[in-house]
Motif scaffolding. Structure first.
Motif, PDB file in Angstrom:
ATOM      1  N   TYR A 127      52.948  49.286  75.738  1.00 36.85           N
ATOM      2  CA  TYR A 127      53.522  48.966  74.435  1.00 36.85           C
ATOM      3  C   TYR A 127      54.257  50.163  73.866  1.00 36.85           C
ATOM      4  O   TYR A 127      55.325  50.032  73.261  1.00 36.85           O
ATOM      5  CB  TYR A 127      52.415  48.557  73.449  1.00 36.85           C
ATOM      6  N   GLU A 128      53.660  51.326  74.022  1.00 28.47           N
ATOM      7  CA  GLU A 128      54.266  52.545  73.484  1.00 28.47           C
ATOM      8  C   GLU A 128      55.642  52.774  74.094  1.00 28.47           C
ATOM      9  O   GLU A 128      56.595  53.155  73.404  1.00 28.47           O
ATOM     10  CB  GLU A 128      53.359  53.745  73.746  1.00 28.47           C
ATOM     11  N   GLN A 129      55.752  52.534  75.395  1.00 33.58           N
ATOM     12  CA  GLN A 129      57.040  52.729  76.055  1.00 33.58           C
ATOM     13  C   GLN A 129      58.050  51.686  75.582  1.00 33.58           C
ATOM     14  O   GLN A 129      59.237  51.993  75.423  1.00 33.58           O
ATOM     15  CB  GLN A 129      56.876  52.659  77.569  1.00 33.58           C
ATOM     16  N   ALA A 130      57.603  50.459  75.318  1.00 29.83           N
ATOM     17  CA  ALA A 130      58.500  49.443  74.762  1.00 29.83           C
ATOM     18  C   ALA A 130      59.023  49.880  73.402  1.00 29.83           C
ATOM     19  O   ALA A 130      60.211  49.719  73.090  1.00 29.83           O
ATOM     20  CB  ALA A 130      57.768  48.106  74.663  1.00 29.83           C
ATOM     21  N   ASP A 131      58.132  50.462  72.582  1.00 33.18           N
ATOM     22  CA  ASP A 131      58.557  50.975  71.272  1.00 33.18           C
ATOM     23  C   ASP A 131      59.577  52.102  71.422  1.00 33.18           C
ATOM     24  O   ASP A 131      60.539  52.199  70.652  1.00 33.18           O
ATOM     25  CB  ASP A 131      57.345  51.475  70.482  1.00 33.18           C
ATOM     26  N   ILE A 132      59.350  52.980  72.396  1.00 33.11           N
ATOM     27  CA  ILE A 132      60.286  54.085  72.636  1.00 33.11           C
ATOM     28  C   ILE A 132      61.672  53.539  72.975  1.00 33.11           C
ATOM     29  O   ILE A 132      62.687  53.998  72.433  1.00 33.11           O
ATOM     30  CB  ILE A 132      59.758  54.992  73.775  1.00 33.11           C
ATOM     31  N   SER A 133      61.714  52.550  73.847  1.00 28.63           N
ATOM     32  CA  SER A 133      63.002  51.962  74.224  1.00 28.63           C
ATOM     33  C   SER A 133      63.660  51.272  73.041  1.00 28.63           C
ATOM     34  O   SER A 133      64.884  51.361  72.852  1.00 28.63           O
ATOM     35  CB  SER A 133      62.807  50.965  75.371  1.00 28.63           C
ATOM     36  N   LEU A 134      62.864  50.592  72.224  1.00 25.03           N
ATOM     37  CA  LEU A 134      63.405  49.894  71.062  1.00 25.03           C
ATOM     38  C   LEU A 134      64.042  50.876  70.083  1.00 25.03           C
ATOM     39  O   LEU A 134      65.165  50.666  69.599  1.00 25.03           O
ATOM     40  CB  LEU A 134      62.298  49.091  70.378  1.00 25.03           C
ATOM     41  N   LYS A 135      63.340  51.958  69.805  1.00 22.21           N
ATOM     42  CA  LYS A 135      63.877  52.945  68.863  1.00 22.21           C
ATOM     43  C   LYS A 135      65.111  53.637  69.430  1.00 22.21           C
ATOM     44  O   LYS A 135      66.062  53.932  68.707  1.00 22.21           O
ATOM     45  CB  LYS A 135      62.791  53.974  68.528  1.00 22.21           C
ATOM     46  N   ARG A 136      65.093  53.912  70.733  1.00 19.64           N
ATOM     47  CA  ARG A 136      66.225  54.613  71.340  1.00 19.64           C
ATOM     48  C   ARG A 136      67.460  53.713  71.429  1.00 19.64           C
ATOM     49  O   ARG A 136      68.588  54.160  71.182  1.00 19.64           O
ATOM     50  CB  ARG A 136      65.848  55.102  72.737  1.00 19.64           C
ATOM     51  N   GLU A 137      67.279  52.457  71.772  1.00 17.52           N
ATOM     52  CA  GLU A 137      68.418  51.595  72.069  1.00 17.52           C
ATOM     53  C   GLU A 137      68.923  50.801  70.869  1.00 17.52           C
ATOM     54  O   GLU A 137      70.090  50.409  70.840  1.00 17.52           O
ATOM     55  CB  GLU A 137      68.062  50.644  73.218  1.00 17.52           C
ATOM     56  N   ILE A 138      68.040  50.562  69.886  1.00 11.51           N
ATOM     57  CA  ILE A 138      68.462  49.808  68.695  1.00 11.51           C
ATOM     58  C   ILE A 138      68.264  50.626  67.425  1.00 11.51           C
ATOM     59  O   ILE A 138      69.160  50.709  66.588  1.00 11.51           O
ATOM     60  CB  ILE A 138      67.714  48.461  68.595  1.00 11.51           C
ATOM     61  N   GLY A 139      67.095  51.237  67.271  1.00 12.95           N
ATOM     62  CA  GLY A 139      66.821  52.013  66.064  1.00 12.95           C
ATOM     63  C   GLY A 139      67.003  51.161  64.821  1.00 12.95           C
ATOM     64  O   GLY A 139      66.431  50.070  64.707  1.00 12.95           O
ATOM     65  N   ASN A 140      67.851  51.623  63.905  1.00 14.35           N
ATOM     66  CA  ASN A 140      68.109  50.889  62.663  1.00 14.35           C
ATOM     67  C   ASN A 140      69.434  50.135  62.698  1.00 14.35           C
ATOM     68  O   ASN A 140      69.939  49.725  61.651  1.00 14.35           O
ATOM     69  CB  ASN A 140      68.099  51.864  61.478  1.00 14.35           C
ATOM     70  N   ASP A 141      70.004  49.970  63.880  1.00 14.19           N
ATOM     71  CA  ASP A 141      71.292  49.282  63.984  1.00 14.19           C
ATOM     72  C   ASP A 141      71.205  47.856  63.460  1.00 14.19           C
ATOM     73  O   ASP A 141      70.219  47.138  63.713  1.00 14.19           O
ATOM     74  CB  ASP A 141      71.762  49.231  65.440  1.00 14.19           C
ATOM     75  N   ALA A 142      72.249  47.442  62.762  1.00 14.12           N
ATOM     76  CA  ALA A 142      72.372  46.046  62.363  1.00 14.12           C
ATOM     77  C   ALA A 142      72.696  45.192  63.585  1.00 14.12           C
ATOM     78  O   ALA A 142      73.136  45.697  64.623  1.00 14.12           O
ATOM     79  CB  ALA A 142      73.468  45.901  61.314  1.00 14.12           C
ATOM     80  N   PHE A 143      72.494  43.903  63.457  1.00 15.85           N
ATOM     81  CA  PHE A 143      72.757  42.985  64.567  1.00 15.85           C
ATOM     82  C   PHE A 143      74.184  43.144  65.084  1.00 15.85           C
ATOM     83  O   PHE A 143      74.409  43.221  66.296  1.00 15.85           O
ATOM     84  CB  PHE A 143      72.521  41.541  64.110  1.00 15.85           C
ATOM     85  N   GLU A 144      75.145  43.199  64.196  1.00 18.01           N
ATOM     86  CA  GLU A 144      76.541  43.295  64.610  1.00 18.01           C
ATOM     87  C   GLU A 144      76.827  44.589  65.359  1.00 18.01           C
ATOM     88  O   GLU A 144      77.688  44.617  66.244  1.00 18.01           O
ATOM     89  CB  GLU A 144      77.472  43.156  63.404  1.00 18.01           C
ATOM     90  N   VAL A 145      76.120  45.658  65.008  1.00 17.98           N
ATOM     91  CA  VAL A 145      76.310  46.927  65.710  1.00 17.98           C
ATOM     92  C   VAL A 145      75.819  46.808  67.151  1.00 17.98           C
ATOM     93  O   VAL A 145      76.487  47.236  68.099  1.00 17.98           O
ATOM     94  CB  VAL A 145      75.595  48.077  64.977  1.00 17.98           C
ATOM     95  N   THR A 146      74.637  46.220  67.337  1.00 15.15           N
ATOM     96  CA  THR A 146      74.110  46.014  68.692  1.00 15.15           C
ATOM     97  C   THR A 146      75.057  45.131  69.502  1.00 15.15           C
ATOM     98  O   THR A 146      75.334  45.403  70.681  1.00 15.15           O
ATOM     99  CB  THR A 146      72.715  45.378  68.626  1.00 15.15           C
ATOM    100  N   LYS A 147      75.564  44.095  68.867  1.00 18.60           N
ATOM    101  CA  LYS A 147      76.508  43.189  69.534  1.00 18.60           C
ATOM    102  C   LYS A 147      77.757  43.939  69.989  1.00 18.60           C
ATOM    103  O   LYS A 147      78.201  43.802  71.140  1.00 18.60           O
ATOM    104  CB  LYS A 147      76.875  42.067  68.564  1.00 18.60           C
ATOM    105  N   GLN A 148      78.319  44.751  69.133  1.00 22.20           N
ATOM    106  CA  GLN A 148      79.534  45.488  69.482  1.00 22.20           C
ATOM    107  C   GLN A 148      79.262  46.560  70.535  1.00 22.20           C
ATOM    108  O   GLN A 148      80.106  46.827  71.397  1.00 22.20           O
ATOM    109  CB  GLN A 148      80.157  46.097  68.227  1.00 22.20           C
TER     110      GLN A 148
END
Length: 764
Positions: A262-283
């Motif tokens: 779980y911890e590693q999943a959280d690390i990936s989430l913060k690194r790859e998305i962080g606080n990005d809005a949906f549209e930012v991730t999409k772009q």
């Protein structure tokens, strides 16, 4: 009369539109149809694909799930209900999935079973792009949107006004766990569901964050849903969380998973998305696709050709998937599907070398060697952790198909210039795999003792598909010989593999001029039906497999009686009716049906063994026949539509045939540096190579009629060969094709123009 005139004008306008040429591609990802090949079923494959919402070579893909849980045909175009949105690692329906779980929004009640939560949908209210997916769930009046990263994704649900809106999390059956953490608006869990190829401790851990507090939660186990339960574990676990919504309210989910923790999943989430809005991730996902797709820009093709080209290229950039993760310190680590440990280094999963050694991996060596360098390092770890190289990895060893084609994948990369990894250890892996049976039939070499002693795997020793194994082992031995020479290995060592590369000769039957199974006593199997699928061959018949002498077409040609007889045998493939004997399988398998209905005689492009055969006219002095059939296959058997393939797409291989062929050449023999010429599809193609150089392929007179090559120039100098060299192309420059409507029967007709064959080189 006036109406007839108007109709003629209207039809002319439609034809003009269809034939309109695309002059510039500035946003290639928008030309892709991820639904290409999705109108498939077990009995007839039009691709057997699904819309992968992902980034190139991502660890996790997402897809709308129309099929029942565990059904390999998880998304089919003809379906009318969606049961969930599934994280997937599935390479094909035949291999099925691993580490999958699903998310589904509903309204009006906590519906959690897959049929109860399913909603009608329409393709008219569906948007599928590689970087973004949207669909309207009619029964719940909810729009779902997804934007991916390599190991995470964002969801956006647009709800109606409802006091009972819910999000269902399904960790699937065969052992799962889910925990709701209301104080953090968080759900965690794991799934163990897989289709094999994993150790006993395999889990895919997921974390889900929801940006709206939930007022109610349920846990469910098997068929029982219990309000207020926040933790569920068992054969089949899941959770449902609920809240009130206003019309048009958007609820956002951030999701990631890890094979480590779980911890590693959280690390990936913060690194790859962080606080990005949906549209930012999409772009960002769109930019990730265009970064890779922009490496090949086409001009002067029709709208359909341009769509098909980029839709095929999209498939080629999916597999194998990254199976590695980046820890908190940014170090590359992976969960090993071979020993169950978490260890440093790269790893990839989800590919079958029987398919992809032919063109997909050569394409990576040509256009994307940097990612293939990572893949080669991943193969090193496969060997270190599993004791053999995989021939099918999903995610670990899978006992599927025949051959020892990891040898081709390793040798081709090094011979085409890949460096910076322990190639000597990989060479050791090839020698080990070539001389040992593995832990399962499809790892190492089944029948290796017979093959090494007799020079073939006998028909009558209860080793299935023995002739196919013999032919592929002989080619694999050629690639080992090539790599051994490049590494400066002792001659007595490499000569052994050089000699074994000629073992294909042991199965050539001079009476039929075809390959034929041979018994242990040296006599050919009898009776022999060259139209019999399976038995001595793999998903094909003797007419398909007799060309599997990639490395020595000259030797095969001499066995068949020389140029004229050889070309006559090639012609026969197309001239014969599509008759077949399916008795080995006890029924008509889909590969047989796909050959039967394509109106190309015995040519079975929907499966891999014969896909290179069209290019063999270049070895017999009649290259214009290659040009005719290449263009015919591109025009007839590929289109960016749900029924757009003529058989299984197979992890980028069938797409790689199209993309290479559109360039005007094809890697008939990986393990050499030659690409055999065909006919380019576009008026212009600009390739940005990994070294920063540009290769421009020009064919300004190209058209549907002008499919025949009259002259080729390399950097302005007339070029007379029927092949081009990898390292020559890698310098950049221009490759100019002068095209015409009638065959040139003087260019490429003499032996000095023919591509590489072992027999030709051995006699020099």
């Amino acid at each position: 009369m006036k109406k007839i005139t108007q109709l003629v004008i209207a039809l002319a306008c439609i034809n003009t539109l269809n034939a309109q040429l695309v002059t510039t591609v500035s946003d290639p990802v928008e030309w892709i149809n991820p639904l290409m090949g999705t109108d498939s079923k077990g009995s007839l494959s039009n691709g057997n694909t699904y819309p992968a919402i992902a980034v190139p070579w991502g660890m996790n893909f997402w897809m709308p799930q129309t099929g029942n849980m565990g059904n390999g045909w998880a998304y089919t175009y003809s379906s009318d209900k969606i049961r969930g949105f599934k994280q997937t690692h599935q390479p094909s329906p035949w291999m099925n999935d691993y580490g999958q779980f699903a998310i589904m929004p509903v309204t009006g009640g906590a519906k959690f079973k897959q049929d109860d939560r399913a909603s009608w949908f329409s393709h008219k209210a569906e948007t599928a792009k590689p970087y973004y997916y949207s669909v309207y769930l009619a029964d719940w009046d909810i729009t779902t949107e997804i934007a991916p990263t390599e190991r995470a994704a964002q969801f956006r649900f647009t709800f109606p006004q409802n006091d009972s809106s819910f999000v269902v999390v399904d960790a699937l059956d065969r052992g799962s766990y889910v925990k709701v953490i209301p104080g953090e608006n968080k759900i965690i869990g794991y799934t163990t569901r897989n289709s094999g190829g994993v150790p006993a401790n395999f889990k895919n851990y997921f974390v889900i964050y929801i940006d709206k507090p939930f007022t109610v939660s349920y846990g469910w186990k098997d068929s029982a849903l219990t309000k207020g339960v926040t933790e569920s574990a068992g054969k089949h676990a899941g959770a449902v969380i609920g809240f009130k919504t206003t019309r048009g309210e958007q609820v956002n989910l951030r999701v990631a998973s890890s094979f480590i923790s779980y911890e590693q999943a959280d690390i990936s989430l913060k690194r790859e998305i962080g606080n990005d809005a949906f549209e930012v991730t999409k772009q960002k996902a769109k930019a990730a696709w265009n970064k890779q797709l922009n490496r090949i820009l086409v001009e002067g093709g029709t709208v359909d050709q341009t769509r098909t080209f980029y839709s095929c290229l999209y498939r080629m950039l999916q597999f194998p998937q990254k199976h590695y993760e980046l820890d908190a310190a940014g170090k590359i680590v992976h969960y090993s599907p071979y020993n169950g440990e978490v260890v440093p280094g790269y790893m990839f999963a989800g590919t079958g070398f029987w398919d992809t050694f032919r063109a997909l991996y050569p394409f990576l060596n040509f256009m994307y060697p940097s990612i293939n360098k990572e893949m080669q390092e991943g193969l090193l770890n496969d060997y270190k952790e599993g004791g053999f190289l995989p021939e099918w990895s999903s995610p670990g060893f899978r006992s599927v198909m025949v051959g020892n084609n990891s040898a081709s994948v390793v040798a081709d990369a090094y011979i085409k210039g890949m460096r910076g990894y322990d190639i000597n250890k990989l060479y050791e892996a090839l020698i080990h795999g070539a001389n040992n049976e593995g832990p399962m039939t499809a790892v190492g070499r089944a029948g290796v003792k017979y093959y090494n002693e007799l020079g073939y795997v006998p028909y009558d020793v209860k080793i299935n598909e023995n002739a196919a194994r013999t032919l592929e082992y002989a080619y694999d031995d050629f690639t080992i010989w090539q790599l051994g020479k490049a590494l400066g290995r002792p001659k007595e060592e490499t000569d052994l593999y050089m000699k074994r590369s000629q073992n294909y000769r042991n199965l050539f039957d001079p009476e039929t001029k075809l390959m034929r199974g041979k018994n242990q006593d040296g006599k050919f199997q009898s009776p022999f039906n060259p139209f019999k699928w399976g038995d001595a061959f793999t998903e094909g018949n003797s007419w398909h497999y007799s060309w599997s002498v990639f490395h020595d077409i000259e030797g095969l040609k001499r066995l068949m009686g020389g140029n004229k007889a050889f070309v006559g045998m090639l012609d026969s493939v197309f001239n014969m009716p599509p008759v077949f004997d399916e008795s080995y399988y006890g029924g008509v398998i889909h590969e047989i049906r796909e050959m039967q209905i394509m109106n190309m005689g015995q040519y079975a492009h929907g499966n891999q063994p014969i896909q290179h055969m069209i290019y063999l006219y270049n070895y017999g002095g009649e290259p214009w026949k290659t040009q005719y059939w290449v263009r015919r296959v591109m025009e007839q058997l590929y289109k960016a539509t749900p029924d757009g393939y003529c058989g299984d797409e197979d992890n980028g291989q069938t797409s790689a045939w199209y993309v290479f062929s559109a360039m005007g050449f094809y890697p008939v023999c990986p393990g050499t540096t030659q690409y055999v010429l065909g006919t380019p599809l576009f008026k212009k193609m600009t390739l940005t190579l990994d070294n920063g150089k540009k290769l421009t392929i020009n064919a300004p007179a190209n058209s549907d009629a002008n499919k025949y090559v009259q002259q080729v120039k390399r950097n302005g100098v007339v070029y007379s060969k029927n092949w081009v060299d990898h390292f020559d192309l890698f310098k950049g420059g221009t490759l100019d094709f002068n095209m015409g409507s009638t065959p040139s029967k003087t260019r490429g007709t003499t032996p000095d123009a023919f591509p590489y064959s072992f027999s030709t080189e051995a006699n020099k």
